[in-house]
Design an enzyme around this catalytic site. Sequence first.
Site, PDB file in Angstrom:
ATOM      1  N   ASP A   1       1.165  -1.409  -0.013  1.00 47.28           N
ATOM      2  CA  ASP A   1      -0.027  -0.079   0.049  1.00 47.28           C
ATOM      3  C   ASP A   1       0.756   1.260   0.186  1.00 47.28           C
ATOM      4  O   ASP A   1       2.255   1.141   0.336  1.00 47.28           O
ATOM      5  CB  ASP A   1      -0.706  -0.256   1.161  1.00 47.28           C
ATOM      6  CG  ASP A   1      -1.827   1.338   1.164  1.00 47.28           C
ATOM      7  OD1 ASP A   1      -2.012   1.895   0.241  1.00 47.28           O
ATOM      8  OD2 ASP A   1      -1.911   1.782   2.249  1.00 47.28           O
ATOM      9  N   SER A   2       0.342   2.560  -0.503  1.00 41.18           N
ATOM     10  CA  SER A   2       0.842   3.452  -0.292  1.00 41.18           C
ATOM     11  C   SER A   2       1.055   3.987   1.380  1.00 41.18           C
ATOM     12  O   SER A   2       2.430   4.674   1.384  1.00 41.18           O
ATOM     13  CB  SER A   2       0.410   5.223  -0.943  1.00 41.18           C
ATOM     14  OG  SER A   2      -1.187   4.588  -0.186  1.00 41.18           O
TER      15      SER A   2
ATOM     16  N   CYS B   1      -4.128  -1.649  -2.329  1.00 41.20           N
ATOM     17  CA  CYS B   1      -4.960  -0.167  -2.207  1.00 41.20           C
ATOM     18  C   CYS B   1      -5.200  -0.409  -3.716  1.00 41.20           C
ATOM     19  O   CYS B   1      -5.060  -0.524  -4.835  1.00 41.20           O
ATOM     20  CB  CYS B   1      -2.547   0.754  -2.560  1.00 41.20           C
ATOM     21  SG  CYS B   1      -2.640   2.140  -3.397  1.00 41.20           S
TER      22      CYS B   1
ATOM     23  N   GLU C   1      -2.957   9.066   7.703  1.00 40.16           N
ATOM     24  CA  GLU C   1      -1.226   8.867   7.665  1.00 40.16           C
ATOM     25  C   GLU C   1      -0.959   9.541   9.086  1.00 40.16           C
ATOM     26  O   GLU C   1      -0.014   9.870   9.502  1.00 40.16           O
ATOM     27  CB  GLU C   1      -0.694   9.302   6.199  1.00 40.16           C
ATOM     28  CG  GLU C   1      -1.611   8.029   4.956  1.00 40.16           C
ATOM     29  CD  GLU C   1       0.040   7.162   5.234  1.00 40.16           C
ATOM     30  OE1 GLU C   1       0.903   7.406   5.888  1.00 40.16           O
ATOM     31  OE2 GLU C   1      -1.211   6.191   6.031  1.00 40.16           O
TER      32      GLU C   1
ATOM     33  N   HIS D   1      -7.582   2.813   3.305  1.00 46.95           N
ATOM     34  CA  HIS D   1      -7.702   4.060   4.674  1.00 46.95           C
ATOM     35  C   HIS D   1      -8.872   3.877   5.284  1.00 46.95           C
ATOM     36  O   HIS D   1      -8.255   3.893   6.653  1.00 46.95           O
ATOM     37  CB  HIS D   1      -6.769   5.327   4.175  1.00 46.95           C
ATOM     38  CG  HIS D   1      -5.385   4.878   3.726  1.00 46.95           C
ATOM     39  ND1 HIS D   1      -4.794   4.317   3.012  1.00 46.95           N
ATOM     40  CD2 HIS D   1      -4.713   5.413   4.700  1.00 46.95           C
ATOM     41  CE1 HIS D   1      -3.671   4.480   2.906  1.00 46.95           C
ATOM     42  NE2 HIS D   1      -3.344   5.439   3.957  1.00 46.95           N
TER      43      HIS D   1
END
Length: 278
Positions: free
Chosen positions: A12-13, A75, A162, A198
């Site tokens: 994932d990012s 993602c 994040e 997310h």
Amino acid sequence: MSSNYHPIGVFDSGYGGLTVLKEIVSTLPQYDFVYLGDNARTPYGTRSFNVVYEYTLEAVRKLFDMGCHLIILACNTASAKALRNIQQLDLPKIAPDRRVLGVIRPSVEEASEITRNGHVGVLGTNGTVSSESYPVELEKWSDGKVKLTTQQACPMWVPIVENNKMGTEGADYFIKNDLQELFKKDAEIDSLILGCTHYPLLIESIRKFMPKSDVQIIEQGKIVASKLADYLQRHPEIEQVCSKESSINYFTTEQANLFDARAKHFMGQEVKVRHLHF
Ligand code: DGL
């Protein structure tokens, strides 16, 4: 690492893919896993097609170097913008016997199954929404069951996660607003895909500000885990290569200490991440 070490890669990012990893590990605990979060370059959602493709391919190559024969792009942005090119252009050249899978198709299959009135909503990053992957795939795979797909880009949601700002007044402002915008476009939505890994980390606020009570929310973790179990059954040539020592190794492109504390919170267990330089 031993030459018999062939973990399943989960990419994932940033932290979002941990919501998928957690469910995969709980469904398939016998396998080895390696998680890679490109936290240093997150978010991907605002980046161009070419940049997301380039970053994702770099991550895929790293995971192949670590011994992965099977990689899940946990993602949506990478699945929407890079998966097809990687599968069709890169894999035949660099690793014809290895596989890379995404998270969009399993979510589309689930939405097609559970919608009662054919009105599906999709929340995602700018990148996922503008790629039109969900409307296209829903039309292709739902056998006419999905009549209308309505999307809403939520560009602030990934930075909220994040930066660990879940549940704050600021976060709730954006969540409420984006949900209202979506239902303004189609008040009949009965099934809602959280089209970004997310977003399950914001589920409490999403439920709180959902304008209707009877909307079925599709979180990807469990769905991807059960589709992966099914895939492994149908593909013994891949399944037999995957090593089974029940280990999880974590890598991040950002500083390791930041990742450990956050990941422990998401995974519910001690996490020791290593820094990876691209
Ligand atoms: N978890 C990623 C997704 O599912 C977030 C993308 C981003 O970094 O913006 O789309």
